[in-house]
Scaffold this active site. Structure first.
Site, PDB file in Angstrom:
ATOM      1  N   ARG A   1       0.867  -1.189   0.000  1.00  0.00           N
ATOM      2  CA  ARG A   1       0.000   0.000   0.000  1.00  0.00           C
ATOM      3  C   ARG A   1       0.892   1.223   0.000  1.00  0.00           C
ATOM      4  O   ARG A   1       1.721   1.397   0.881  1.00  0.00           O
ATOM      5  CB  ARG A   1      -0.907   0.002   1.233  1.00  0.00           C
ATOM      6  CG  ARG A   1      -2.128   0.951   1.100  1.00  0.00           C
ATOM      7  CD  ARG A   1      -2.868   1.111   2.410  1.00  0.00           C
ATOM      8  NE  ARG A   1      -2.058   1.864   3.334  1.00  0.00           N
ATOM      9  CZ  ARG A   1      -1.930   1.572   4.634  1.00  0.00           C
ATOM     10  NH1 ARG A   1      -2.558   0.548   5.171  1.00  0.00           N
ATOM     11  NH2 ARG A   1      -1.150   2.306   5.405  1.00  0.00           N
TER      12      ARG A   1
ATOM     13  N   GLU B   1       5.026   7.026   2.261  1.00  0.00           N
ATOM     14  CA  GLU B   1       5.833   5.803   2.316  1.00  0.00           C
ATOM     15  C   GLU B   1       5.110   4.715   1.549  1.00  0.00           C
ATOM     16  O   GLU B   1       3.939   4.848   1.196  1.00  0.00           O
ATOM     17  CB  GLU B   1       6.032   5.343   3.766  1.00  0.00           C
ATOM     18  CG  GLU B   1       4.724   4.961   4.450  1.00  0.00           C
ATOM     19  CD  GLU B   1       4.884   3.997   5.622  1.00  0.00           C
ATOM     20  OE1 GLU B   1       5.971   3.421   5.798  1.00  0.00           O
ATOM     21  OE2 GLU B   1       3.898   3.801   6.355  1.00  0.00           O
TER      22      GLU B   1
ATOM     23  N   ASN C   1       4.189   0.624   2.095  1.00  0.00           N
ATOM     24  CA  ASN C   1       4.187  -0.482   3.061  1.00  0.00           C
ATOM     25  C   ASN C   1       4.265  -1.784   2.289  1.00  0.00           C
ATOM     26  O   ASN C   1       3.365  -2.095   1.510  1.00  0.00           O
ATOM     27  CB  ASN C   1       2.892  -0.450   3.876  1.00  0.00           C
ATOM     28  CG  ASN C   1       2.711   0.874   4.595  1.00  0.00           C
ATOM     29  OD1 ASN C   1       3.315   1.116   5.623  1.00  0.00           O
ATOM     30  ND2 ASN C   1       1.893   1.755   4.006  1.00  0.00           N
TER      31      ASN C   1
ATOM     32  N   SER D   1      -2.441  -2.901   5.970  1.00  0.00           N
ATOM     33  CA  SER D   1      -3.734  -3.301   6.532  1.00  0.00           C
ATOM     34  C   SER D   1      -4.888  -2.390   6.107  1.00  0.00           C
ATOM     35  O   SER D   1      -4.701  -1.415   5.389  1.00  0.00           O
ATOM     36  CB  SER D   1      -3.630  -3.348   8.058  1.00  0.00           C
ATOM     37  OG  SER D   1      -3.272  -2.090   8.545  1.00  0.00           O
TER      38      SER D   1
ATOM     39  N   LYS E   1      12.538   2.825   5.152  1.00  0.00           N
ATOM     40  CA  LYS E   1      12.607   4.261   4.897  1.00  0.00           C
ATOM     41  C   LYS E   1      13.933   4.616   4.213  1.00  0.00           C
ATOM     42  O   LYS E   1      13.994   5.524   3.386  1.00  0.00           O
ATOM     43  CB  LYS E   1      12.463   5.038   6.208  1.00  0.00           C
ATOM     44  CG  LYS E   1      11.263   4.612   7.075  1.00  0.00           C
ATOM     45  CD  LYS E   1      10.000   5.336   6.712  1.00  0.00           C
ATOM     46  CE  LYS E   1       8.828   5.120   7.662  1.00  0.00           C
ATOM     47  NZ  LYS E   1       8.189   3.799   7.681  1.00  0.00           N
TER      48      LYS E   1
ATOM     49  N   LYS F   1      12.889  10.383  10.530  1.00  0.00           N
ATOM     50  CA  LYS F   1      12.283   9.043  10.552  1.00  0.00           C
ATOM     51  C   LYS F   1      13.310   7.945  10.824  1.00  0.00           C
ATOM     52  O   LYS F   1      14.277   7.808  10.069  1.00  0.00           O
ATOM     53  CB  LYS F   1      11.623   8.744   9.197  1.00  0.00           C
ATOM     54  CG  LYS F   1      10.477   9.660   8.850  1.00  0.00           C
ATOM     55  CD  LYS F   1       9.737   9.141   7.627  1.00  0.00           C
ATOM     56  CE  LYS F   1       8.486   9.953   7.362  1.00  0.00           C
ATOM     57  NZ  LYS F   1       7.646   9.313   6.327  1.00  0.00           N
TER      58      LYS F   1
ATOM     59  N   GLU G   1       8.089   0.782  11.429  1.00  0.00           N
ATOM     60  CA  GLU G   1       6.756   0.772  10.842  1.00  0.00           C
ATOM     61  C   GLU G   1       5.731   0.809  11.964  1.00  0.00           C
ATOM     62  O   GLU G   1       6.054   0.502  13.112  1.00  0.00           O
ATOM     63  CB  GLU G   1       6.539  -0.511  10.027  1.00  0.00           C
ATOM     64  CG  GLU G   1       7.525  -0.722   8.900  1.00  0.00           C
ATOM     65  CD  GLU G   1       7.415   0.327   7.819  1.00  0.00           C
ATOM     66  OE1 GLU G   1       6.307   0.818   7.574  1.00  0.00           O
ATOM     67  OE2 GLU G   1       8.450   0.663   7.235  1.00  0.00           O
ATOM     68  N   GLY G   2       4.506   1.152  11.613  1.00  0.00           N
ATOM     69  CA  GLY G   2       3.415   0.999  12.580  1.00  0.00           C
ATOM     70  C   GLY G   2       2.968   2.283  13.239  1.00  0.00           C
ATOM     71  O   GLY G   2       2.056   2.268  14.066  1.00  0.00           O
TER      72      GLY G   2
ATOM     73  N   ARG H   1      -7.434   7.622   5.201  1.00  0.00           N
ATOM     74  CA  ARG H   1      -7.396   7.765   6.664  1.00  0.00           C
ATOM     75  C   ARG H   1      -7.307   9.245   6.983  1.00  0.00           C
ATOM     76  O   ARG H   1      -6.591   9.986   6.305  1.00  0.00           O
ATOM     77  CB  ARG H   1      -6.181   7.051   7.239  1.00  0.00           C
ATOM     78  CG  ARG H   1      -6.246   5.538   7.107  1.00  0.00           C
ATOM     79  CD  ARG H   1      -4.936   4.904   7.512  1.00  0.00           C
ATOM     80  NE  ARG H   1      -3.849   5.322   6.654  1.00  0.00           N
ATOM     81  CZ  ARG H   1      -2.558   5.128   6.919  1.00  0.00           C
ATOM     82  NH1 ARG H   1      -2.191   4.540   8.025  1.00  0.00           N
ATOM     83  NH2 ARG H   1      -1.630   5.533   6.082  1.00  0.00           N
TER      84      ARG H   1
END
Ligand code: ADP
Ligand code: MG
Length: 473
Positions: free
Chosen positions: A124, A143, A145, A150, A304, A363, A367-368, A449
């Site tokens: 994604r 970024e 993923n 998800s 990254k 950064k 992740e997350g 989002r």
């Protein structure tokens, strides 16, 4: 309209609309397990979402869709280029233990020889809409993923909720403009293709799951699509793999005595998810000939640090030779990305960030959500890291400034009110490669989002952003 839909309602109507929206979300299955009981579905709640769909320029939506196949090809190219990965990550792995552990497995697999012949990418690519001086907006990648991307499951259920809200307000024409979306179906089709090419009718899909998984219904959406195609999924943890997983002499993977065709990771992207035993399990999976989604090289391609190196002049051309149109589409979405490796280039980037902290994000290789540093925190970190080689485990990125708009973020237990928000658009991509041949390359849907403006960082799982739908304008 630029302030969103909130202005069409009085405050007391807002409460009533929110009640209706929440009930529809529950009925549609826009669900999460609760933080109190993350391992059980006895009590569940709605996944947080916006009361209204948020306005997104349709040209940017189209641009994001159009560049997704290029990103699929790019990730796939990086994953196959061991020399590029080694060179790009060499300084990072000296200082970042997690990336070093991943890289170590990558090296071991390369040394033994890769048994896997079919490759599956479910990714994604995420974007924000940068506000230009002339008032227009530009699509800028945040970024990509490449592991555990998800919300493809829940994103297929939110359009009905927003259509419902608009229909209740008698905005039928507007309701019809909300795009249908079914990423989980497309993701499942990718897994099904990889499963088919693996070529063993009784083999299973092994979903590597976390013990505590609030987002289980998102994952179930994919499992259900697979079962509808007669492909069986088993959910196991890394711990189960180390106890009951094995390889035969052809490096076929068996779990509880059953052959595994595809390993789909919904765990394994954060340091806290790996005990020494779990690292052993990951190595076992990587050594097998099962299709890993992602394989270790593809996970590394999503770091990254790799993202930052991809923006360096000439790198896209090297990775995608003879494809100038793809290169141009990709580059158009890149924001400023800066290496912090020791040396003049890194020194300069640090000086610029210290001179204008509000224009940069620092950064680490994580992740997350919730790991990046902004503003004063970034300044302090840069001052501390400036003279140390540890700085190579970070990258600097230009901070994207989007135009805020009003919307209501609905979450269990939170007041219903219009707040200033910004959105992040994700496009799901799927590709399957057999040997050197790309047999599938497509985009399969989107995820919007939205978060309150005051939060610099954060995804849905991190408790900051909520699910949304683009309202194309
Ligand atoms: P993670 O892998 O933790 O999701 P991201 O790079 O996606 O890391 O960053 C997390 C969040 O931080 C994003 O969802 C976004 O809200 C914010 N963010 C990241 N990069 C930028 C940027 N360059 N400009 C503005 N916000 C950013
Ligand atoms: Mg992110």
């Amino acid at each position: 309209m630029a302030t969103g839909w909130g202005s069409i309602l009085r405050d007391e109507q807002l409460e009533e609309m929110a009640r209706q929206a929440v009930d529809r979300a529950l009925a549609e299955g826009v669900l999460l397990r609760t933080s109190q009981e993350p391992s059980s579905s006895d009590v569940v709640s709605y996944a947080p979402f916006t009361l209204f769909p948020s306005l997104v320029p349709s040209a940017l939506l189209e641009q994001a869709y159009a560049v997704q196949m290029d990103f699929n090809m790019l990730v796939d190219a990086v994953s196959q280029n061991a020399a590029f990965l080694e060179q790009t990550l060499s300084s990072t792995i000296k200082r970042d233990n997690f990336t070093a552990c991943l890289f170590d497995i990558h090296k071991q697999v390369l040394k033994e020889g890769i048994a896997q012949t079919v490759f599956l990418g479910l990714n994604r690519s995420d974007y924000m809409f940068q506000r230009n001086a002339d008032g227009s907006a530009a699509l800028k990648q945040i970024e990509i993923n490449t592991i555990s991307a998800s919300f493809g499951g829940l994103a297929s259920r939110t359009p009905a909720v927003h259509r419902h809200v608009l229909n209740v307000l008698s905005k039928t024409k507007e309701a019809a403009k909300i795009l249908s979306n079914n990423p989980s179906k497309g993701l499942a089709l990718g897994i099904a293709k990889a499963w088919e090419l693996y070529g063993s009718a009784n083999a299973l899909v092994l979903l590597i799951a976390q013990e505590k998984e609030r987002n289980i219904f998102d994952q179930r959406a994919i499992e259900n699509e697979l079962l509808a195609r007669n492909i069986h999924v088993i959910r196991r943890r890394f711990e189960d793999v180390s106890e009951k997983g094995s390889l035969d002499q052809d490096r076929r993977l068996f779990m509880d005595g059953q052959e595994v065709a595809v390993v789909y990771f919904r765990d394994g992207y954060m340091p806290s998810q790996y005990s020494p035993q779990n690292w052993e399990a990951r190595l076992l999976l990587e050594r097998s000939c099962a299709v890993k989604c992602p394989d270790i090289a593809t996970q590394l391609a999503g770091t990254k640090k790799v993202q930052q190196e991809l923006s360096r002049m000439g790198i896209l051309e090297m990775l995608l030779p003879g494809q100038p149109e793809s290169v141009a589409r990709l580059r158009a979405t890149f924001a400023g990305l800066y290496s912090l490796d020791m040396g003049e280039e890194g020194d300069l980037a640090i000086a610029e960030a210290l001179a204008a902290p509000s224009q940069f994000v620092l950064k680490p290789q994580r992740e997350g959500g919730g790991n990046n540093l902004y503003g004063e925190e970034m300044v302090q970190a840069l001052e501390r890291l400036k003279e140390s080689e540890e700085r190579a485990s970070y990258i600097l990125m230009e901070k994207i400034e989007a135009e805020p708009f009003g919307n209501c973020l609905l979450r269990p237990g939170s007041p219903v009110q219009v707040v200033q928000c910004i959105s992040e658009l994700g496009i799901f991509g799927v590709y399957v490669r057999q040997g050197k041949t790309l047999v599938m390359n497509k985009h399969v849907g989107h995820l919007l989002r939205t978060k309150a403006m005051e939060h610099a960082d954060g995804g849905v799982a991190a408790g900051v952003a909520v699910l949304d739908n683009p309202y194309p304008v």
